[in-house]
Write an enzyme that holds these catalytic residues in place. Structure first.
Site, PDB file in Angstrom:
ATOM      1  N   TRP A   1     -66.757  17.866  16.254  1.00 21.40           N
ATOM      2  CA  TRP A   1     -67.502  16.863  17.019  1.00 21.40           C
ATOM      3  C   TRP A   1     -67.462  17.127  18.522  1.00 21.40           C
ATOM      4  CZ3 TRP A   1     -63.690  15.933  13.426  1.00 21.40           C
ATOM      5  CH2 TRP A   1     -64.108  15.444  12.176  1.00 21.40           C
ATOM      6  N   ASP A   2     -66.833  18.221  18.956  1.00 18.32           N
ATOM      7  CA  ASP A   2     -66.613  18.469  20.380  1.00 18.32           C
ATOM      8  C   ASP A   2     -65.790  17.347  20.999  1.00 18.32           C
ATOM      9  OD1 ASP A   2     -66.685  19.809  22.781  1.00 18.32           O
ATOM     10  OD2 ASP A   2     -68.672  19.112  23.349  1.00 18.32           O
ATOM     11  N   TYR A   3     -64.841  16.819  20.239  1.00 18.87           N
ATOM     12  CA  TYR A   3     -63.934  15.787  20.732  1.00 18.87           C
ATOM     13  C   TYR A   3     -62.652  16.440  21.267  1.00 18.87           C
ATOM     14  CZ  TYR A   3     -66.518  11.654  19.078  1.00 18.87           C
ATOM     15  OH  TYR A   3     -67.445  10.639  18.913  1.00 18.87           O
TER      16      TYR A   3
END
Length: 681
Positions: free
Chosen positions: A316-318
Site C-alpha cells: 500500500w506504500d504505507y
C-alpha cells in the site's frame, strides 16, 4: 591540599558555567533539523504567546533567486522543504538545488553561499528537494580551526558534502575536496532514480545518510542501504541494508525521511520504507523485515539493536515517512524514554527506546485478503490499542463531498463506486482499490511535535483518497502516462500500477473536508484532545474565495513553551494555533505556500519564527524561492496586511459556512453551464 581543592572547585564552577551557557544557547537556537537530535520540534522560547501573537510583523524575507536563475524546466520541478538551523550566529538552510545559504538572523542579509553545481537536467524522481543540513562540532579540533564547526548535506546527485559552518567553504580533509560520492553498487535507470532529500543524522563523530529512490520502477530496484561515514574524514565506516533478502527479490526499504539520534545511548533510529515495488509483492514473500520499521542501530558500527515493524508485507506504500520522535514520556506507570513513530495510516506507535517493545499493547488484527494471483498478503497487521488513530481509516459513500447536485457532477460517485473498498489494508486489485488514508498520509515527512511539559503530541494529517489499480503486464506495456494519473511500470512484476488522487471534474477532492488537520494527542490518557482545520482555498479557488476546508499537509509544525503551534500549509500563510485549545489565532502572509517545517529562535532578545516559502510542485501550488521571518512589532511598528488576527471561528470566511457553500455551488454550477454551452456551440 586546600589549593588543590580550590582549583578543583574553580574548574567545576567554570565547567558548570560553560554547560549553562551551552544550554541557554541551545534553547535560543535551533541546532538540528527537528529542533533537537530527537526531533521533538519543541522550543522553550516563550516571548511570543497567545496574548501577543497578533502583534507579529514580517521581519524580513529573502529569495534564493532559483525562480529566475534556473531554467524553467528545472525550477518547475522544485519542492522548497528546508528547515533552517541557527548555528554560529547564522541562519543556515539548503535550497532545492542543494545550495547552502547562510543569512544574518536579524536582517535576512546573505552572509555566504555555497553552490554544489547540480545539473539542471537530472529529472530527480522526487523532484529537486533538500529538507535540511546537519551540524557537527569536532571537539578535538582547536577552537579557531577551520571546519571545527561543520555542516553536512546529502545532495540530489548522491554526494555527501562537508562545509565550514562559518564560511561555507568545503572541508578539505573530508573525502575529496570536501565531498564523498556515494557508491551505489548498482546501475541506475537514469541519474535521478536515486537521490538524498533529508538532512543527515550526526552523533558520536559519525554522519549517517539515507536515500530517496524512485517508486514502482522495477522489482530489482536499488537497495535502501543506510551508510555511516566518519565525520572528520568522510571514510565509510559501515553500511546497513534494512531489507533481509533471504529468498526474495526486491530492493529499497530505504530511509528517505529524517532520522533521529540518541547520542547518550549511541543509537540512530531509522524510519524505513517499503520494499520494491510498492503495490505488488509476489517476488518478496513474507513480512519483508526490516522494511516499514523503526530500526535502532549502533551509530558507530551500524549493528542492529532492535527493529519494530509497523506494516507487514507492504503493498500500500504505507512506509514510515516521518522522523522518529525521541522523548521522555509519563506513561502512567512511571516515566520512560520512548520512540514515538507516526505513520501514514494515522497510527502512533510508542516504543521503549532500549528494546523497541511497545509501551502499550499492539494487537495483530485480521485484515482484508483476496489479492491478485501471485500475491501473498500478511493475514494480520499491527494495531495500537491505547492510542486512537489521528484520522478516520475507512471511507464510505456518505463521506463523498457534494457541492453541487449529482446530476450536475457525479464524477466522484462514478470513480469510487466500482472500486474494491473493504477498509484499511484492502489489497490492490485490477478492478481498482480505494486506499484511505491515501499513500501520502495521514502523517508525512513533516512528522510530529512533542511538548515535554504538557506531554502532548501534535501532528498535521492529510485527508484524501488514492485510487490504485493493477494493470496486467500485456496491457501495461501499451500504456502511456495520463494527466493526473501516475503510471508505475513495476518492471519484472506481472502487473504495472496506476495511482491517482480521487478528484471531481470540478477539481475538488472527492472526500468531505477538512482535507488537512492539526491533531493534539494526549499520549498518557490515550485520547485526541482537539482537531483544527489548517488551510483554506484562498490560493486555489476562483476569485480567491477562502473556504476553510483545509489543505493536504505533508509538512510539519513547531510547538513552543509560549503555548503556540506554528505551521504552514498549501496556501500562502504561516499560521499560529493555541496549543491548549487548537484555536487558530494568527496568519502571516507568505510570497508562496510554506510547505516546509517552520522553526523559531531568539536573536538579540527577540524571538523569530521562520519558514521556507517556495511552494510544492507535486501538489500543484504556486512556486517561489522565499524564506520569511516574523517577530513581534517594535515600537512604532504595527501589523499590516502581511499579518492578521483570526477574530472569529471560520477564519476569513465571509458569512456562515452555509452561505459560503451556496456561493461556491452557484459559481461552480454557472461555470459548468457555461462550459456545456460552449461545447454545444
Amino acid at each position: 591540599m586546600a589549593l588543590r581543592r580550590d582549583a578543583i572547585a574553580i574548574v567545576v564552577i567554570v565547567a558548570h558555567g560553560l554547560l549553562v551557557q551551552a544550554a541557554v544557547a541551545s534553547a535560543r537556537a535551533w541546532p538540528q533539523w527537528g529542533g533537537d537530535a530527537g526531533g521533538t520540534r519543541f522550543s522553550p522560547l516563550a516571548q511570543i504567546t497567545p496574548a501577543n501573537v497578533d502583534k507579529l510583523v514580517r521581519a524580513w524575507d529573502y529569495h534564493t533567486g532559483d525562480s529566475t536563475v534556473r531554467p524553467p524546466a528545472a525550477a518547475l520541478r522544485t519542492k522548497f522543504e528546508a528547515t533552517p538551523l541557527l548555528i554560529d550566529d547564522s541562519l543556515v538552510f539548503c535550497s532545492p538545488f542543494n545550495e547552502v545559504i547562510a543569512l544574518d538572523p536579524g536582517t535576512g542579509v546573505e552572509k555566504w553561499r555555497f553552490d554544489p553545481k547540480l545539473a539542471n537536467d537530472l529529472r530527480p524522481a522526487n523532484r529537486y528537494a533538500c529538507r535540511g543540513v546537519a551540524h557537527w562540532v569536532d571537539a578535538q579540533a582547536p577552537a579557531d580551526a577551520v571546519c571545527r564547526s561543520r555542516l553536512f548535506m546529502g545532495t540530489v546527485d548522491a554526494r555527501l558534502i562537508a562545509l565550514d559552518a562559518r564560511t561555507g567553504r568545503p572541508c578539505a580533509g573530508f573525502g575529496v575536496g570536501g565531498e564523498v560520492r556515494i557508491d551505489l553498487g548498482t546501475d541506475l535507470l537514469w541519474p535521478g532514480e536515486f537521490q538524498i532529500t533529508s538532512a543527515p543524522a550526526v552523533g558520536r563523530n559519525m554522519v549517517v545518510v539515507g536515500s530517496s529512490i524512485a517508486d514502482n520502477q522495477r522489482v530489482a530496484a536499488p537497495p535502501g542501504t543506510v551508510r555511516g561515514f566518519d565525520a572528520r574524514t568522510g571514510a565509510l565506516r559501515w553500511s546497513f541494508d534494512p531489507l533481509i533478502h533471504d529468498g526474495i527479490t526486491a530492493g529499497h526499504a530505504n530511509v528517505w525521511a529524517p532520522m533521529s539520534v540518541d547520542d547518550e545511548r549511541g543509537l540512530v533510529f531509522l524510519p524505513t520504507s517499503s520494499p520494491s515495488p510498492d503495490f505488488f509483492g509476489g517476488a518478496r514473500p513474507g513480512d519483508n523485515r526490516h522494511s516499514d520499521s523503526v530500526v535502532a542501530l549502533r551509530i558507530e558500527t551500524g549493528a542492529l539493536v532492535w527493529s519494530f515493524q509497523t506494516t507487514h508485507h507492504d503493498v500500500w506504500d504505507y512506509d514510515l515517512p516521518a522522523q522518529p520522535t525521541l522523548a521522555r514520556l509519563e506513561t502512567g506507570q512511571g516515566a520512560r524514554d520512548v520512540v514515538m513513530q507516526p505513520t501514514k495510516q494515522g497510527f502512533v506507535f510508542v516504543l521503549d527506546r532500549d528494546t523497541g517493545a511497545p509501551i502499550w499493547p499492539v494487537e495483530e488484527r485480521a485484515v482484508p485478503q483476496g489479492a491478485v494471483d501471485g500475491e501473498r498478503l500478511s493475514p494480520t497487521q499491527p494495531f495500537p490499542t491505547h492510542l486512537p488513530p489521528l484520522l478516520a481509516q475507512r471511507f464510505t459513500s456518505e463521506d463523498i463531498f457534494r457541492v453541487v447536485p449529482r446530476f450536475v457532477d457525479s464524477s466522484c460517485e462514478d470513480q469510487l463506486a466500482p472500486l474494491r473498498n473493504d477498509g484499511l489494508y484492502t489489497p490492490p486489485t485490477t478492478q481498482g482499490t480505494l486506499i484511505y488514508p491515501m499513500t501520502g498520509g495521514g502523517v508525512n515527512w513533516g512528522g510530529a511535535a512533542f511538548d515535554p511539559v504538557r506531554q502532548i503530541l501534535y501532528a498535521n494529517v492529510s485527508r484524501a483518497i488514492h485510487i490504485v489499480r493493477l494493470i496486467p503486464r500485456d496491457q501495461a506495456d501499451r500504456m502511456r502516462s495520463q494527466p493526473g494519473i501516475e503510471l508505475g511500470l513495476q518492471r519484472g512484476a506481472p502487473f504495472a500500477v496506476t495511482r491517482a488522487i480521487a478528484m471531481s471534474k470540478l477539481g475538488l477532492l472527492c472526500n468531505r473536508p477538512p482535507w488537512g488537520e492539526m491533531v493534539a494527542l494526549d499520549l498518557k490518557a490515550g485520547k485526541v484532545l482537539w482537531r483544527s482545520t489548517v488551510g483554506t482555498t484562498e490560493d486555489r479557488a476562483p476569485l480567491g474565495l477562502a473556504f476553510k476546508w483545509g489543505t493536504p499537509l505533508v509538512n510539519g509544525l513547531v510547538v513552543t513553551a509560549g503555548g503556540l503551534i506554528f505551521t504552514g500549509a498549501m496556501d500562502a500563510y504561516l499560521r499560529a494555533f493555541d496549543a491548549g485549545s487548537g484555536e487558530e489565532l494568527w496568519q502571516g502572509r507568505l510570497p508562496a505556500p510554506g510547505v516546509a517545517n517552520p522553526m523559531t529562535y531568539q536573536w538579540k532578545g527577540e524571538q523569530y519564527v521562520v519558514i521556507a516559502a517556495g511552494g510544492h510542485s507535486e501538489a500543484g501550488t504556486t512556486l517561489g524561492d522565499g524564506v520569511v521571518a516574523f517577530r513581534l512589532a517594535r515600537v512604532g511598528e504595527s501589523p499590516s496586511l502581511w499579518s492578521r488576527t483570526i477574530d472569529r471561528p471560520g477564519g476569513r470566511l465571509a458569512g456562515s459556512a452555509m452561505m459560503a457553500g451556496f456561493v461556491l455551488a452557484a459559481l461552480l454550477l454557472a461555470w459548468w453551464q457555461w462550459r456545456r454551452r460552449r461545447r454545444r456551440a
